[in-house]
Design a protein around this motif. Structure first.
Motif, short mmCIF file in Angstrom:
data_model
loop_
_atom_site.label_atom_id
_atom_site.label_comp_id
_atom_site.label_asym_id
_atom_site.label_seq_id
_atom_site.Cartn_x
_atom_site.Cartn_y
_atom_site.Cartn_z
N THR A 106 9.99 6.83 -1.22
CA THR A 106 9.11 5.87 -0.55
C THR A 106 9.81 4.52 -0.39
O THR A 106 9.81 3.93 0.69
CB THR A 106 7.80 5.70 -1.33
OG1 THR A 106 7.18 6.98 -1.48
CG2 THR A 106 6.85 4.75 -0.63
N ARG A 123 4.62 11.97 1.23
CA ARG A 123 3.78 13.04 0.69
C ARG A 123 4.65 14.28 0.46
O ARG A 123 5.34 14.72 1.38
CB ARG A 123 2.65 13.40 1.66
CG ARG A 123 1.65 12.30 1.83
CD ARG A 123 0.67 12.60 2.97
NE ARG A 123 -0.32 11.55 3.06
CZ ARG A 123 -1.51 11.59 2.48
NH1 ARG A 123 -1.88 12.64 1.77
NH2 ARG A 123 -2.35 10.58 2.60
N LYS A 140 3.06 5.19 -2.06
CA LYS A 140 2.70 4.10 -1.13
C LYS A 140 3.25 2.79 -1.67
O LYS A 140 3.07 2.48 -2.86
CB LYS A 140 1.18 3.96 -1.02
CG LYS A 140 0.47 5.14 -0.48
CD LYS A 140 -1.04 4.93 -0.51
CE LYS A 140 -1.75 6.20 -0.13
NZ LYS A 140 -3.20 6.09 -0.27
N VAL A 163 5.75 0.70 -5.99
CA VAL A 163 5.24 1.89 -5.33
C VAL A 163 4.19 2.53 -6.23
O VAL A 163 4.44 2.78 -7.41
CB VAL A 163 6.38 2.90 -5.04
CG1 VAL A 163 5.82 4.17 -4.42
CG2 VAL A 163 7.44 2.27 -4.16
N GLU A 200 5.04 5.74 3.77
CA GLU A 200 4.21 6.57 2.89
C GLU A 200 4.82 7.98 2.82
O GLU A 200 5.19 8.56 3.83
CB GLU A 200 2.77 6.65 3.38
CG GLU A 200 1.89 7.46 2.46
CD GLU A 200 0.43 7.46 2.90
OE1 GLU A 200 -0.10 8.56 3.14
OE2 GLU A 200 -0.15 6.37 3.00
N ILE A 214 5.25 -0.35 5.78
CA ILE A 214 4.54 0.24 4.63
C ILE A 214 3.88 1.55 5.05
O ILE A 214 4.00 2.57 4.37
CB ILE A 214 3.52 -0.75 4.05
CG1 ILE A 214 4.25 -1.88 3.31
CG2 ILE A 214 2.52 -0.04 3.13
CD1 ILE A 214 3.35 -3.03 2.87
N LYS A 215 3.20 1.53 6.18
CA LYS A 215 2.52 2.73 6.66
C LYS A 215 3.54 3.84 6.95
O LYS A 215 3.33 5.00 6.58
CB LYS A 215 1.70 2.42 7.91
CG LYS A 215 0.89 3.59 8.40
CD LYS A 215 0.02 3.22 9.58
CE LYS A 215 -0.77 4.44 10.01
NZ LYS A 215 -1.61 4.17 11.15
#
Length: 127
Positions: free
Chosen positions: A45, A13, A79, A90, A11, A7-8
């Motif tokens: 994502t 952007r 996320k 998400v 992420e 999950i981390k």
């Protein structure tokens, strides 16, 4: 790798500049354009999380809390907030940044559900 680590790591952007060709007659970003950008970030994502073919099956409650004016920079953040057998949810947020100041505020939030599919478009397990 644990689910929390995946999950981390997934992420996402993305930054975009808001130009007049993407705005309406109020000189703010079209809602549909914002939603398309959000769907793209949700897809990236989910794909980074599952490393499978992903398709959007729904978008839930998209809140437009601030207009996004032309001449600003936006950051879209995706996320993973929930995982299922073949699906992920998400959360996508859009933040506005003034180009020539340090002001930043959240403008739009929404959630998207994506499902992993095989080459025949049938759901497959992601974990």
């Amino acid at each position: 790798m644990t689910i929390e680590e995946k999950i981390k790591q997934s992420e996402t952007r993305i930054f975009k500049a808001v130009f007049p060709n993407t705005t309406n007659h109020y000189d703010t970003l079209f809602g549909g354009t914002a939603m398309a950008l959000m769907d793209e970030v949700a897809f990236i994502t989910a794909t980074r999380f599952a490393r499978k073919r992903m398709v959007t099956v729904s978008s839930d409650k998209i809140d437009f809390t601030r207009p996004i004016p032309a001449g600003t920079i936006i950051e879209l953040i995706g996320k993973v907030i929930h995982t299922g057998k073949s699906s992920v949810r998400v959360l996508v947020e859009i933040y506005i940044e003034e180009m020539y100041s340090f002001e930043r505020e959240r403008a739009i939030t929404g959630t998207f559900t994506l499902v992993a599919v095989d080459e025949h478009k049938r759901p497959v397990a992601i974990l």
